[in-house]
Scaffold this active site. Structure first.
Site, short mmCIF file in Angstrom:
data_model
loop_
_atom_site.label_atom_id
_atom_site.label_comp_id
_atom_site.label_asym_id
_atom_site.label_seq_id
_atom_site.Cartn_x
_atom_site.Cartn_y
_atom_site.Cartn_z
N LYS A 23 0.84 -1.43 0.12
CA LYS A 23 0.19 -0.22 0.32
C LYS A 23 1.06 1.12 -0.06
O LYS A 23 1.65 1.52 0.88
CB LYS A 23 -0.56 0.10 1.49
CG LYS A 23 -1.80 1.28 0.93
CD LYS A 23 -2.99 1.54 2.44
CE LYS A 23 -4.04 1.91 2.55
NZ LYS A 23 -3.87 3.11 2.30
N ASP A 25 1.69 5.80 -0.38
CA ASP A 25 1.29 6.53 0.75
C ASP A 25 1.59 7.71 -0.50
O ASP A 25 2.68 8.21 -0.32
CB ASP A 25 2.46 7.14 1.68
CG ASP A 25 1.92 8.12 2.81
OD1 ASP A 25 1.01 8.07 2.16
OD2 ASP A 25 2.14 8.50 3.16
N GLU A 168 3.22 2.30 4.07
CA GLU A 168 2.11 2.30 5.07
C GLU A 168 0.92 1.67 5.33
O GLU A 168 0.82 1.27 5.42
CB GLU A 168 1.67 3.23 3.88
CG GLU A 168 0.37 3.32 4.09
CD GLU A 168 -0.52 4.61 3.29
OE1 GLU A 168 -1.82 5.20 3.50
OE2 GLU A 168 -0.33 4.85 1.48
#
Length: 318
Positions: A23, A25, A168
């Site tokens: 994931k 950022d 993240e």
């Protein structure tokens, strides 16, 4: 086209029906290459192409063999090998081509592509994710400012690795899932390490003994109105605070835009504004009073409108 969105997961799923991605950022975009030209649209369908001239090379015919494509990805600004939203915030609101070119030279971004929705007029959204990703990987040649990051089989290992590396978090996706534009689907699950969120500015306050912006009062849009979530001051020193004050200029109103009570210690000296500007805020979650715990300003979300946050909340509740 709005991108497909992930729901927050409670545990990382295991098994062969799932794949797992880092994931990032960054800023979610839909990238369209048509007739050798790249256009980029944010999550709320604003054209942000001019902000990222360093990504135009993606449209080169050597990459796609002359094919028109629609892709899903994340624009990320890396500092010392890690994505930093604060660095990206400097880029995402730029609307003038010359300024964008200057920033691209000193603070370049990278486009990380993870899905393919259309290929030469063919709608690929009904196909399983695994097939779409395979076509994407075969189609995109890695370039200086774009690439297709890998997916992994073991989500728990990836979750632990991203935590150790200061990333993240991860997103877990069903291999057989179709692409559902604009839908927050349980077929995609997100597991962030650092609690961050998007909140709407309802007021600003000056620093002590100065006229500079020192903090902002933020809230969360709901069907009942803007719910107060606290005062954010960390991260707003110097130029960050001045830039935000300029963005809020001309939006002041007489009455509080919050639908819930603002504590006296926060509303003293507050200058109420129309609830139009969305911020990204890091925090340690919420206090028992439903206020942000140790919040810190990360940047303005020019890719989001307050109504987008309400739509996401409604989708989650439904």
């Amino acid at each position: 086209m709005r991108p497909m969105l992930a729901t927050r997961g409670t545990y990382v799923p295991a098994g062969s029906e799932w794949l797992h991605e880092v994931k990032w950022d960054g800023m979610r975009v839909i990238a369209t290459v048509r007739d050798g030209r790249l256009t980029l649209h944010s999550r709320n369908e604003n054209d942000v192409t001019v902000s990222f001239p360093d990504l135009q090379g993606l449209a080169g015919r050597a990459t796609f063999g002359g094919k028109d494509v629609v892709l899903d990805g994340e624009v990320v600004a890396f500092l010392d090998g890690l994505p930093v939203f604060g660095a990206l915030a400097e880029r995402m609101h730029v609307a003038h081509a010359r300024r964008a070119e200057q920033l691209a030279a000193t603070n370049p971004v990278t486009l990380l592509l993870f899905d393919l929705m259309h290929l030469d007029g063919l709608d690929l959204t009904p196909l399983p994710l695994e097939q779409r990703r395979q076509v994407l990987a075969d189609l995109v040649e890695e370039g200086p400012r774009w690439r297709v990051p890998p997916a992994y089989d073991d989500g728990q290992v990836l979750l632990d690795a991203t935590r150790a590396q200061g990333l993240e978090g991860i997103v877990s996706k069903r291999r057989g899932s179709a692409y559902r534009p604009g839908v927050r689907s349980p077929d995609w699950l997100k597991f962030p390490h650092r609690p961050t969120g998007s909140y709407v500015v309802g007021a600003w306050r000056t620093e002590t003994a100065s006229r500079r912006l020192g903090s902002v009062l933020v809230g969360e849009p709901t069907e009942e109105g803007l719910v107060y979530r606290g005062r954010v001051g960390s991260g707003l020193a110097g130029t960050a605070g001045e830039a935000l004050r300029e963005r809020l200029a001309g939006t002041e109103v007489e009455d509080s835009p919050f639908g819930t009570e603002v504590p006296r210690e926060d509303r003293v000296g507050a200058r109420w504004v129309r609830p139009e500007v969305v911020l990204e805020v890091a925090s340690l979650g919420l206090t028992p009073q439903k206020r942000l715990r140790q919040p810190s300003y990360l940047g303005v979300r020019t890719d989001l409108r307050p109504e987008d946050l309400l739509l996401l909340e409604e989708t989650l509740d439904g």
